[in-house]
Design an enzyme around this catalytic site. Structure first.
Site, PDB file in Angstrom:
ATOM      1  N   LYS A 218      11.615  17.593  35.772  1.00 44.10           N
ATOM      2  CA  LYS A 218      11.491  16.958  37.095  1.00 44.10           C
ATOM      3  C   LYS A 218      12.229  17.764  38.162  1.00 44.10           C
ATOM      4  O   LYS A 218      11.709  17.994  39.241  1.00 44.10           O
ATOM      5  CB  LYS A 218      12.056  15.538  37.078  1.00 44.10           C
ATOM      6  CG  LYS A 218      12.019  14.826  35.746  1.00 44.10           C
ATOM      7  CD  LYS A 218      10.697  14.202  35.433  1.00 44.10           C
ATOM      8  CE  LYS A 218      10.723  13.619  34.031  1.00 44.10           C
ATOM      9  NZ  LYS A 218       9.513  12.971  33.641  1.00 44.10           N
TER      10      LYS A 218
ATOM     11  N   ASP B 192      21.052  10.035  28.181  1.00 45.67           N
ATOM     12  CA  ASP B 192      19.805  10.739  28.507  1.00 45.67           C
ATOM     13  C   ASP B 192      19.791  10.967  30.021  1.00 45.67           C
ATOM     14  O   ASP B 192      19.871  10.012  30.795  1.00 45.67           O
ATOM     15  CB  ASP B 192      18.612   9.866  28.063  1.00 45.67           C
ATOM     16  CG  ASP B 192      17.292  10.604  28.213  1.00 45.67           C
ATOM     17  OD1 ASP B 192      17.311  11.822  28.482  1.00 45.67           O
ATOM     18  OD2 ASP B 192      16.230   9.960  28.060  1.00 45.67           O
TER      19      ASP B 192
ATOM     20  N   TRP C 139      12.880   3.456  28.601  1.00 48.30           N
ATOM     21  CA  TRP C 139      11.724   4.348  28.508  1.00 48.30           C
ATOM     22  C   TRP C 139      11.086   4.111  27.142  1.00 48.30           C
ATOM     23  O   TRP C 139      11.802   4.098  26.128  1.00 48.30           O
ATOM     24  CB  TRP C 139      12.232   5.793  28.639  1.00 48.30           C
ATOM     25  CG  TRP C 139      11.192   6.854  28.556  1.00 48.30           C
ATOM     26  CD1 TRP C 139      10.021   6.906  29.243  1.00 48.30           C
ATOM     27  CD2 TRP C 139      11.244   8.040  27.748  1.00 48.30           C
ATOM     28  NE1 TRP C 139       9.345   8.053  28.922  1.00 48.30           N
ATOM     29  CE2 TRP C 139      10.073   8.763  28.016  1.00 48.30           C
ATOM     30  CE3 TRP C 139      12.175   8.560  26.838  1.00 48.30           C
ATOM     31  CZ2 TRP C 139       9.788   9.983  27.399  1.00 48.30           C
ATOM     32  CZ3 TRP C 139      11.903   9.763  26.237  1.00 48.30           C
ATOM     33  CH2 TRP C 139      10.720  10.469  26.505  1.00 48.30           C
TER      34      TRP C 139
END
Ligand code: LMR
Length: 398
Positions: A248, A213, A132
């Site tokens: 999310k 993460d 990311w």
């Protein structure tokens, strides 16, 4: 003369900048496959039933807006920790996890980075290649020396586990290793349990510091299944950082609700660590906001609401899987037979293998927005936009 005279114009953010460009695009056929946001089959961000019910309850309770403690909403902190480490986790029972509420997963990474900077300023941080985009940026901006470990092999379109292990073996002791717990962003390729064991072993042998993460818990296989990797690290007795997010999984993007968990050796150590992390927070934004934490705590703390959440999350995950299959089917119908791998990837993203030029052509000529590196958010596909996307991919591949 202005004090800002020499300030340079920064490039747009590689992900959030796409949303800005998408919004400015006047074509009605445009499709935003840039940002990692789940959209339903109508192309909308869903307001989950459990969230709606909890918001109604909170509105009816009409409480004043008090300050939260520096580490956040206590019930939220407890429940978020239990969710991530699983019921019956020995580390939870032994009270050796320092947890703080954070501003989304990004906030957890940044607070974690700030805390590590007080322990080991200028240390090396390794992120996956690719990762990311914001991982590198967060740690570099905090003063770390950011490098990469091999992760994805573009030629074979698979995980390069031997390369990954070799690079971690070559890392200096005390290096921080940022890992994606599940639904690797951007590739969609995750490690198998056996591969995780190899990685955990080298992290232990080399005295590296793992920073997991987990922004997409529930989008891989399921909430418990996706979280299982965390327990493997805990069982190995490693010091551990975990950043998590409900953006999310609860559709609470704008509430910026996440958490940072730091697994310590014992309760005393966790108390000391927490006291230092609280200073990182206090000197940054003082304390977090309430609404998102109150929603998540209300849902996770009520068995019926929690079951409703997991059911809806299952539906979201299954819809993404269906769209992956439909995309592969559509591409095959146009004669593209070498993109079936899309159906094997996990989570919201597909690393399409399209080149930068092809991604730019998708944007310019077809109004289809994905990142320049070839990442597409398949969670934004639906029956209404699928054909447009398929045709556009077929056109740029010619
Ligand atoms: C993404 O990768 O698209 C999301 O995590 C959103 C973000 O903040 O980049």
């Amino acid at each position: 003369m202005s004090v800002f005279e020499h300030v340079e114009l920064a490039p747009a953010d590689p992900i959030l900048g796409l949303t800005e460009a998408f919004k400015a695009d006047e074509r009605t056929s445009k499709v935003n496959l840039g940002i990692g946001v789940y959209l339903d089959d109508q192309g909308r961000i869903p307001l989950m039933e459990c969230v709606r019910a909890e918001e109604d309850r909170l509105a009816a309770a009409a409480k004043p807006h008090v300050y939260l403690g520096i580490d956040g909403f206590p019930e939220y902190v407890r429940l978020a920790r239990e969710l991530v480490f699983g019921p019956g986790s020995p580390a939870v029972a032994e009270k050796r996890i320092a947890t703080v509420q954070s501003l989304g997963g990004t906030g957890a990474l940044k607070v974690g980075a700030d805390f590590i900077a007080t322990l080991a300023p200028g240390a090396t941080v390794l992120v996956s290649d690719p990762s990311w985009e914001n991982h590198r940026a967060i740690f570099a901006r905090t003063g770390f020396n950011v490098g990469t470990y091999r992760y994805y092999d573009a030629a074979s379109r698979s995980l390069d586990i031997d390369g990954m292990v070799a690079d971690l073996e070559a890392a200096g002791p005390g290096s921080v290793v940022v890992l994606h717990a599940c639904c690797h962003n951007p590739t969609g390729y995750d490690l198998t349990p056996d591969q995780w064991d190899r990685v955990i072993q080298v992290i232990a042998d080399r005295a590296l510091i793992p920073f997991l993460d987990m922004a997409y818990q529930g989008f891989g296989t399921g909430v418990a299944e996706d979280g299982a990797v965390i327990s493997r690290f805990v069982a190995a007795g490693l010091p551990l950082f975990v950043s998590t997010s409900f953006s999310k999984s609860f559709g609470l993007y704008g509430e910026r609700i996440g958490a940072l968990h730091i697994v310590c050796q014992d309760e005393q150590e966790a108390r000391r660590v927490l006291s230092q992390v609280k200073i990182c927070i206090r000197t940054n934004y003082s304390n977090p906001s309430t609404h998102g934490a109150a929603i998540v705590a209300g849902v996770l703390g009520d068995p019926a609401q929690r079951a409703s959440w997991e059911r809806e999350l299952d539906q979201m995950r299954n819809r993404i899987k269906q769209m992956r299959a439909r995309l592969v089917e559509g591409l095959r119908a146009t004669g593209i037979e070498d993109m079936d791998f899309i159906a094997q990837q996990a989570g919201m993203f597909s690393y399409s293998g399209l080149s930068r030029d092809q991604m730019l052509a998708l944007r310019r000529e077809h109004g289809i927005y994905g990142t320049e590196k070839g990442r597409m958010c398949v969670a934004a596909l639906n029956e209404a936009n699928l054909e447009t996307v398929v045709k556009a991919i077929a056109a740029v591949r010619q």
